[in-house]
Design an enzyme around this catalytic site. Structure first.
Site, short mmCIF file in Angstrom:
data_model
loop_
_atom_site.label_atom_id
_atom_site.label_comp_id
_atom_site.label_asym_id
_atom_site.label_seq_id
_atom_site.Cartn_x
_atom_site.Cartn_y
_atom_site.Cartn_z
CB SER A 1 -9.30 -1.10 4.19
OG SER A 1 -9.79 -2.31 3.69
CD GLU B 1 -5.91 1.26 2.28
OE1 GLU B 1 -5.83 0.15 2.83
OE2 GLU B 1 -6.63 1.49 1.29
NE ARG C 1 -3.87 -2.09 0.20
CZ ARG C 1 -3.59 -3.30 -0.28
NH1 ARG C 1 -2.47 -3.52 -0.95
NH2 ARG C 1 -4.46 -4.28 -0.15
C1 LIG Z 1 -15.52 0.27 -1.31
C2 LIG Z 1 -14.02 0.47 -1.46
C3 LIG Z 1 -13.21 -0.64 -1.59
C4 LIG Z 1 -11.83 -0.48 -1.76
N1 LIG Z 1 -11.06 -1.59 -1.89
C5 LIG Z 1 -9.72 -1.47 -2.05
C6 LIG Z 1 -8.90 -2.63 -2.19
O1 LIG Z 1 -9.38 -3.75 -2.22
N2 LIG Z 1 -7.57 -2.45 -2.34
C7 LIG Z 1 -7.01 -1.19 -2.37
O2 LIG Z 1 -5.77 -1.11 -2.52
N3 LIG Z 1 -7.76 -0.07 -2.24
C8 LIG Z 1 -9.09 -0.19 -2.07
N4 LIG Z 1 -9.87 0.93 -1.93
C9 LIG Z 1 -9.25 2.27 -1.93
C10 LIG Z 1 -9.30 2.99 -3.31
O3 LIG Z 1 -10.24 2.40 -4.14
C11 LIG Z 1 -7.93 2.94 -4.01
O4 LIG Z 1 -6.93 3.50 -3.20
C12 LIG Z 1 -7.97 3.70 -5.34
O5 LIG Z 1 -6.76 3.49 -6.04
C13 LIG Z 1 -8.18 5.21 -5.16
O6 LIG Z 1 -8.41 5.75 -6.44
P1 LIG Z 1 -9.04 7.20 -6.61
O7 LIG Z 1 -8.92 7.53 -8.05
O8 LIG Z 1 -10.39 7.24 -6.03
O9 LIG Z 1 -8.02 8.07 -5.75
P2 LIG Z 1 -8.35 9.38 -4.92
O10 LIG Z 1 -9.13 9.01 -3.72
O11 LIG Z 1 -8.91 10.41 -5.82
O12 LIG Z 1 -6.88 9.81 -4.48
C14 LIG Z 1 -6.15 9.01 -3.59
C15 LIG Z 1 -4.73 9.57 -3.46
O13 LIG Z 1 -4.07 9.49 -4.72
C16 LIG Z 1 -3.72 10.78 -5.19
N5 LIG Z 1 -3.99 10.77 -6.64
C17 LIG Z 1 -5.13 10.38 -7.27
N6 LIG Z 1 -4.96 10.43 -8.60
C18 LIG Z 1 -3.70 10.88 -8.81
C19 LIG Z 1 -2.94 11.16 -9.98
N7 LIG Z 1 -3.42 10.98 -11.21
N8 LIG Z 1 -1.66 11.62 -9.82
C20 LIG Z 1 -1.14 11.82 -8.59
N9 LIG Z 1 -1.81 11.57 -7.45
C21 LIG Z 1 -3.09 11.11 -7.57
C22 LIG Z 1 -4.58 11.77 -4.43
O14 LIG Z 1 -3.93 13.03 -4.30
C23 LIG Z 1 -4.70 11.05 -3.09
O15 LIG Z 1 -3.55 11.29 -2.32
C24 LIG Z 1 -11.26 0.82 -1.78
C25 LIG Z 1 -12.10 1.94 -1.66
C26 LIG Z 1 -13.47 1.77 -1.51
C27 LIG Z 1 -14.35 2.98 -1.42
#
Ligand SMILES: Cc1cc2nc3c(=O)[nH]c(=O)nc-3n(C[C@H](O)[C@H](O)[C@H](O)COP(=O)(O)OP(=O)(O)OC[C@H]3O[C@@H](n4cnc5c(N)ncnc54)[C@H](O)[C@@H]3O)c2cc1C
Length: 351
Positions: free
Chosen positions: A251, A347, A178
């Site tokens: 999580s 996380e 992670r």
């Molecule tokens: C129901 C649920 C289940 C999940 N299950 C998992 C799982 O099984 N495994 C897991 O690892 N995660 C899980 N997650 C967490 C999440 O889905 C992941 O971390 C996902 O990669 C976040 O993507 P996002 O585009 O929504 O990021 P955001 O929430 O928009 O951003 C997260 C972080 O990344 C940065 N960021 C986003 N895009 C960029 C970019 N293009 N360039 C630079 N920085 C950027 C942001 O600044 C922030 O710090 C889950 C979340 C939910 C809601």
């Protein structure tokens, strides 16, 4: 498996060719899966990252994808750059796999489904993870025994300090559990594209007993990727609340990693404590189990609390503010620390 699996898909956003849409005093509740009703001074939707050369994000600006791994504690007094660039492009064919370049703004789950339709192997265990492709390398998303780094060849970024595009090879991304260089060097880079090597064949990752059991219940003993994806999807739908129905960020805490000696000492006091030995000699503990022991499964204060299905999932039952959600998270951290002497680490990004 298809031998001709390298194809491309390009989509455009309606920004009249500028690559940017700007919105002032933007309301963000639909842009974060915890549905926190906060505002940002400016929201900039980026459909063509080349515009960074003329108009780069400034210090203090925040980059956002799907908003599924953030907790906004309060309004954001600055600019948020939302990556909405699209496109999946076959770059080259290699032995047993293809190089595929994917824009940061593509939806992760849609990309996984696309890869399965094309006959690729590997991403099936990562189905149904919310968020964007660009965020996948940030925390090296992982589920059911697979981490995305296994399929990442390189990551293209806008370097915010050097003000230029760069490409980091897999070793340069410094992936960990992670974690990655992008998470450690916070806000130094904007991920614009992720370059994947997707195999056209391979053995499924079935280390997780739950996945094997689900497949057995489905009557499948020699699973192909789409069957594994169906099994993972079924497990996830049972275990995790859907953010469309109950707002959450997945999580909320990382599983703590401790030394073997510390794990043994904890187990002496708490015989049922699950301990997962790691190859480097450390031990991973279950944050969900720790929270459950502290009575946090299904616990709530006002509209903020932890899910009935899973103690690790912080939820907004409707109308909770960011401050209330953060207070619930802190309450959980304090209880676990008092009971086990362990400090849980969130996380998601706390903004
Ligand atoms: C129901 C649920 C289940 C999940 N299950 C998992 C799982 O099984 N495994 C897991 O690892 N995660 C899980 N997650 C967490 C999440 O889905 C992941 O971390 C996902 O990669 C976040 O993507 P996002 O585009 O929504 O990021 P955001 O929430 O928009 O951003 C997260 C972080 O990344 C940065 N960021 C986003 N895009 C960029 C970019 N293009 N360039 C630079 N920085 C950027 C942001 O600044 C922030 O710090 C889950 C979340 C939910 C809601």
């Amino acid at each position: 498996m298809r031998g001709d699996c390298m194809v491309s898909r390009q989509t455009q956003d309606g920004d009249k060719g500028t690559g940017l849409e700007v919105c002032r005093d933007a309301e963000l509740s639909a842009l974060n899966t915890l549905a926190v009703p906060v505002r940002a001074t400016r929201l900039l939707r980026v459909s063509d990252p080349r515009l960074f050369e003329a108009q780069p994000p400034r210090d203090g600006d925040l980059v956002l994808g799907g908003g599924s791994n953030v907790l906004f504690r309060a309004d954001f007094p600055g600019s948020i750059w939302l990556m909405v660039n699209r496109g999946i492009e076959g770059v080259s064919r290699e032995e047993n796999g293809d190089l595929i370049r994917v824009a940061a703004g593509e939806n992760w789950d849609a990309f996984v489904r696309w890869s399965l339709e094309q006959g690729y192997h590997g991403l099936e265990n990562l189905i149904l993870i919310p968020g964007s492709v660009g965020a996948a390398p940030i925390q090296n998303i992982g589920a059911y025994g697979v981490e995305v780094e296994r399929f990442i060849r390189s990551v293209t970024v806008w370097d915010r300090r050097a003000r230029q595009f760069r490409e980091f090879s897999h070793p340069e991304c410094a992936f960990d559990y992670r974690d990655s260089r992008f998470k450690r060097e916070r806000d130094a880079f904007v991920v614009t594209h992720v370059n994947f090597h997707l195999p056209c064949s391979g053995e499924p990752a079935l280390e997780y007993a739950g996945v094997r059991e689900e497949l057995a219940a489905m009557g499948i003993d020699r699973p192909e990727p789409r069957a594994v994806a169906r099994a993972v999807e079924a497990i996830r739908r049972r275990k995790l609340p859907d953010p469309a129905r109950l707002s959450n960020a997945g999580s909320f805490f990382k599983n703590p990693v401790v030394s073997a000696a510390r794990a043994a000492a904890l187990q002496a006091d708490h015989a049922a404590l699950p301990v997962f030995p790691l190859p480097d000699g450390g031990c991973k503990l279950s944050a969900a189990w720790l929270l459950e022991q502290c009575g946090l499964k299904g616990w709530r204060r006002g509209a903020a609390g932890f899910a009935e299905q899973h103690a690790l999932v912080l939820v907004n039952h409707g109308g909770a503010t960011g401050a209330e959600l953060w207070a619930a998270a802190q309450e959980a951290m304090a209880r676990v620390e008092a009971e086990f002497g362990l400090r849980l680490e969130p996380e998601p990004r706390i903004v």
